[in-house]
Design a protein around this motif. Structure first.
Motif, PDB file in Angstrom:
ATOM      1  N   TYR A 122      -2.548  -5.537   6.269  1.00 29.94           N
ATOM      2  CA  TYR A 122      -1.585  -4.847   5.406  1.00 29.94           C
ATOM      3  C   TYR A 122      -1.652  -3.346   5.665  1.00 29.94           C
ATOM      4  CZ  TYR A 122      -2.330  -9.341   3.127  1.00 29.94           C
ATOM      5  OH  TYR A 122      -2.478 -10.678   2.882  1.00 29.94           O
ATOM      6  N   TRP A 123      -0.462  -2.737   5.742  1.00 28.69           N
ATOM      7  CA  TRP A 123      -0.368  -1.317   6.075  1.00 28.69           C
ATOM      8  C   TRP A 123       0.593  -0.592   5.145  1.00 28.69           C
ATOM      9  CZ3 TRP A 123      -3.057   0.949  10.164  1.00 28.69           C
ATOM     10  CH2 TRP A 123      -3.758   0.059  10.981  1.00 28.69           C
ATOM     11  N   GLY A 124       0.265   0.658   4.848  1.00 25.91           N
ATOM     12  CA  GLY A 124       1.196   1.504   4.126  1.00 25.91           C
ATOM     13  C   GLY A 124       2.176   2.148   5.092  1.00 25.91           C
ATOM     14  N   GLN A 125       3.083   2.924   4.547  1.00 31.19           N
ATOM     15  CA  GLN A 125       4.103   3.573   5.369  1.00 31.19           C
ATOM     16  C   GLN A 125       3.642   4.910   5.933  1.00 31.19           C
ATOM     17  OE1 GLN A 125       7.619   3.538   2.775  1.00 31.19           O
ATOM     18  NE2 GLN A 125       8.360   1.781   3.935  1.00 31.19           N
ATOM     19  N   GLY A 126       2.535   5.401   5.462  1.00 27.60           N
ATOM     20  CA  GLY A 126       1.964   6.614   6.028  1.00 27.60           C
ATOM     21  C   GLY A 126       2.320   7.863   5.260  1.00 27.60           C
ATOM     22  N   THR A 127       1.471   8.864   5.412  1.00 28.59           N
ATOM     23  CA  THR A 127       1.716  10.169   4.827  1.00 28.59           C
ATOM     24  C   THR A 127       1.429  11.237   5.881  1.00 28.59           C
ATOM     25  OG1 THR A 127       1.192  11.627   2.939  1.00 28.59           O
ATOM     26  CG2 THR A 127      -0.635  10.371   3.858  1.00 28.59           C
ATOM     27  N   GLN A 128       2.311  12.206   5.981  1.00 25.40           N
ATOM     28  CA  GLN A 128       2.200  13.222   7.026  1.00 25.40           C
ATOM     29  C   GLN A 128       1.179  14.279   6.640  1.00 25.40           C
ATOM     30  OE1 GLN A 128       3.939  13.586  10.137  1.00 25.40           O
ATOM     31  NE2 GLN A 128       2.424  15.232  10.424  1.00 25.40           N
ATOM     32  N   VAL A 129       0.285  14.562   7.574  1.00 28.78           N
ATOM     33  CA  VAL A 129      -0.662  15.665   7.429  1.00 28.78           C
ATOM     34  C   VAL A 129      -0.400  16.636   8.574  1.00 28.78           C
ATOM     35  CG1 VAL A 129      -3.085  16.355   7.525  1.00 28.78           C
ATOM     36  CG2 VAL A 129      -2.416  14.300   6.260  1.00 28.78           C
ATOM     37  N   THR A 130      -0.121  17.877   8.228  1.00 33.81           N
ATOM     38  CA  THR A 130       0.125  18.904   9.231  1.00 33.81           C
ATOM     39  C   THR A 130      -0.866  20.034   9.037  1.00 33.81           C
ATOM     40  OG1 THR A 130       2.489  18.364   9.287  1.00 33.81           O
ATOM     41  CG2 THR A 130       1.811  20.483  10.226  1.00 33.81           C
ATOM     42  N   GLU A 139      -5.465  19.759  15.692  1.00 32.82           N
ATOM     43  CA  GLU A 139      -5.301  18.526  16.468  1.00 32.82           C
ATOM     44  C   GLU A 139      -5.365  17.265  15.607  1.00 32.82           C
ATOM     45  OE1 GLU A 139      -7.567  20.929  16.918  1.00 32.82           O
ATOM     46  OE2 GLU A 139      -9.543  20.119  17.495  1.00 32.82           O
ATOM     47  N   GLU A 140      -5.653  17.441  14.315  1.00 33.45           N
ATOM     48  CA  GLU A 140      -5.661  16.311  13.394  1.00 33.45           C
ATOM     49  C   GLU A 140      -4.323  16.131  12.684  1.00 33.45           C
ATOM     50  OE1 GLU A 140      -9.359  17.461  11.415  1.00 33.45           O
ATOM     51  OE2 GLU A 140     -10.355  15.799  12.463  1.00 33.45           O
ATOM     52  N   THR A 141      -3.356  16.890  13.106  1.00 31.90           N
ATOM     53  CA  THR A 141      -1.997  16.697  12.615  1.00 31.90           C
ATOM     54  C   THR A 141      -1.508  15.314  13.051  1.00 31.90           C
ATOM     55  OG1 THR A 141      -1.443  19.042  12.639  1.00 31.90           O
ATOM     56  CG2 THR A 141       0.384  17.481  12.855  1.00 31.90           C
ATOM     57  N   ALA A 142      -1.092  14.532  12.063  1.00 35.08           N
ATOM     58  CA  ALA A 142      -0.706  13.153  12.345  1.00 35.08           C
ATOM     59  C   ALA A 142      -0.141  12.520  11.081  1.00 35.08           C
ATOM     60  CB  ALA A 142      -1.910  12.344  12.826  1.00 35.08           C
ATOM     61  N   VAL A 143       0.405  11.340  11.246  1.00 37.71           N
ATOM     62  CA  VAL A 143       0.717  10.497  10.088  1.00 37.71           C
ATOM     63  C   VAL A 143      -0.523   9.657   9.822  1.00 37.71           C
ATOM     64  CG1 VAL A 143       2.171   8.683   9.163  1.00 37.71           C
ATOM     65  CG2 VAL A 143       3.169  10.434  10.647  1.00 37.71           C
ATOM     66  N   LEU A 184       0.851  -1.186   0.000  1.00 41.01           N
ATOM     67  CA  LEU A 184       0.000   0.000   0.000  1.00 41.01           C
ATOM     68  C   LEU A 184       0.889   1.239   0.000  1.00 41.01           C
ATOM     69  CD1 LEU A 184      -2.393  -1.125   2.892  1.00 41.01           C
ATOM     70  CD2 LEU A 184      -2.728  -1.461   0.446  1.00 41.01           C
ATOM     71  N   VAL A 185       0.543   2.202  -0.835  1.00 43.99           N
ATOM     72  CA  VAL A 185       1.324   3.432  -0.904  1.00 43.99           C
ATOM     73  C   VAL A 185       0.385   4.624  -0.806  1.00 43.99           C
ATOM     74  CG1 VAL A 185       2.923   4.822  -2.250  1.00 43.99           C
ATOM     75  CG2 VAL A 185       3.083   2.329  -2.331  1.00 43.99           C
ATOM     76  N   GLU A 186       0.572   5.411   0.257  1.00 44.36           N
ATOM     77  CA  GLU A 186      -0.243   6.603   0.453  1.00 44.36           C
ATOM     78  C   GLU A 186       0.405   7.824  -0.183  1.00 44.36           C
ATOM     79  OE1 GLU A 186      -0.336   4.315   4.500  1.00 44.36           O
ATOM     80  OE2 GLU A 186       1.146   4.883   2.995  1.00 44.36           O
ATOM     81  N   SER A 187      -0.428   8.780  -0.534  1.00 43.62           N
ATOM     82  CA  SER A 187       0.051  10.069  -1.024  1.00 43.62           C
ATOM     83  C   SER A 187      -1.000  11.124  -0.738  1.00 43.62           C
ATOM     84  CB  SER A 187       0.344  10.010  -2.526  1.00 43.62           C
ATOM     85  OG  SER A 187      -0.833   9.717  -3.251  1.00 43.62           O
ATOM     86  N   GLY A 188      -0.609  12.387  -0.913  1.00 41.35           N
ATOM     87  CA  GLY A 188      -1.569  13.475  -0.756  1.00 41.35           C
ATOM     88  C   GLY A 188      -1.449  14.256   0.530  1.00 41.35           C
ATOM     89  N   GLY A 189      -0.577  13.820   1.424  1.00 43.55           N
ATOM     90  CA  GLY A 189      -0.395  14.574   2.653  1.00 43.55           C
ATOM     91  C   GLY A 189       0.333  15.885   2.394  1.00 43.55           C
ATOM     92  N   GLY A 190       0.393  16.694   3.439  1.00 46.34           N
ATOM     93  CA  GLY A 190       1.079  17.968   3.303  1.00 46.34           C
ATOM     94  C   GLY A 190       0.709  18.917   4.414  1.00 46.34           C
ATOM     95  N   LEU A 191       1.043  20.179   4.189  1.00 44.60           N
ATOM     96  CA  LEU A 191       0.759  21.241   5.155  1.00 44.60           C
ATOM     97  C   LEU A 191      -0.455  22.029   4.692  1.00 44.60           C
ATOM     98  CD1 LEU A 191       1.563  23.019   7.598  1.00 44.60           C
ATOM     99  CD2 LEU A 191       3.031  24.309   6.020  1.00 44.60           C
ATOM    100  N   VAL A 192      -1.401  22.216   5.591  1.00 43.54           N
ATOM    101  CA  VAL A 192      -2.627  22.946   5.267  1.00 43.54           C
ATOM    102  C   VAL A 192      -3.030  23.783   6.480  1.00 43.54           C
ATOM    103  CG1 VAL A 192      -4.143  21.070   6.005  1.00 43.54           C
ATOM    104  CG2 VAL A 192      -4.946  22.716   4.288  1.00 43.54           C
ATOM    105  N   GLN A 193      -3.667  24.896   6.225  1.00 43.10           N
ATOM    106  CA  GLN A 193      -4.152  25.736   7.317  1.00 43.10           C
ATOM    107  C   GLN A 193      -5.433  25.159   7.896  1.00 43.10           C
ATOM    108  OE1 GLN A 193      -4.527  29.733   5.707  1.00 43.10           O
ATOM    109  NE2 GLN A 193      -2.498  30.265   6.498  1.00 43.10           N
ATOM    110  N   ALA A 194      -5.677  25.486   9.143  1.00 39.20           N
ATOM    111  CA  ALA A 194      -6.917  25.057   9.782  1.00 39.20           C
ATOM    112  C   ALA A 194      -8.114  25.497   8.938  1.00 39.20           C
ATOM    113  CB  ALA A 194      -7.011  25.644  11.179  1.00 39.20           C
ATOM    114  N   GLY A 195      -9.057  24.581   8.783  1.00 38.01           N
ATOM    115  CA  GLY A 195     -10.213  24.844   7.951  1.00 38.01           C
ATOM    116  C   GLY A 195     -10.040  24.432   6.504  1.00 38.01           C
ATOM    117  N   GLY A 196      -8.826  24.066   6.158  1.00 39.54           N
ATOM    118  CA  GLY A 196      -8.547  23.669   4.786  1.00 39.54           C
ATOM    119  C   GLY A 196      -8.879  22.208   4.512  1.00 39.54           C
ATOM    120  N   ARG A 248      -4.761   7.068  11.862  1.00 41.88           N
ATOM    121  CA  ARG A 248      -3.787   8.154  12.030  1.00 41.88           C
ATOM    122  C   ARG A 248      -3.110   8.028  13.385  1.00 41.88           C
ATOM    123  NH1 ARG A 248      -8.308  13.023  12.332  1.00 41.88           N
ATOM    124  NH2 ARG A 248      -9.189  12.467  14.382  1.00 41.88           N
ATOM    125  N   GLN A 249      -1.892   8.562  13.429  1.00 38.78           N
ATOM    126  CA  GLN A 249      -1.135   8.532  14.667  1.00 38.78           C
ATOM    127  C   GLN A 249      -0.416   9.862  14.853  1.00 38.78           C
ATOM    128  OE1 GLN A 249       1.630   5.256  15.070  1.00 38.78           O
ATOM    129  NE2 GLN A 249       1.615   5.456  17.307  1.00 38.78           N
TER     130      GLN A 249
END
Length: 124
Positions: free
Chosen positions: A113-121, A87-91, A4-16, A36-37
């Motif tokens: 089965y698990w992917g390696q995760g994608t960071q959401v900030t 507070e939803e910032t996590a992998v 499994l391969v995740e994508s699409g994470g990144g940095l976003v402002q609150a409300g985004g 999420r963790q």
């Protein structure tokens, strides 16, 4: 072994919003989930979808803001996240249940089965 391969994470402002994608290497005919963790916290359930896409379940705090979907022709699961909170910032991890276990589940132990995760900030 299913990959499994995740994508699409990144940095976003609150409300985004962000849309996460998870591509899996082979069709498992199984339910899929997002977890999420956050730093210093245990992994927690976010959303799950059945193999057919007919059934979805969500963690209470994301109901109405997050949407899980899948495209079996593309071997891809998505998580659309709206109105994000700091507070939803996590992998965020994508997971697949054991082959031919088609239903949803909120329990991480029921995913093989698990992917390696994608960071959401989410910034405030």
């Amino acid at each position: 072994q299913v990959h499994l391969v995740e994508s699409g994470g990144g940095l976003v402002q609150a409300g985004g919003s962000l849309r996460l994608s998870c591509v899996y290497s082979e069709r498992t005919f199984s339910g899929m989930g997002w977890f999420r963790q956050a730093p210093g916290k245990e992994r927690e359930f976010v959303a799950s979808i059945s193999f057919t896409g007919d059934y979805m379940i969500y963690e209470d705090t994301v109901k109405g803001r997050f949407t899980i979907s899948r495209d079996n022709a593309k071997n891809t699961v998505y998580l659309q996240m709206n109105s994000l909170k700091p507070e939803e910032t996590a992998v965020y991890y994508c997971a697949a249940r054991k082959k031919q276990n088609w239903n949803t589940s909120s329990k991480s132990i029921e995913y093989d089965y698990w992917g390696q995760g994608t960071q959401v900030t989410v910034s405030s």
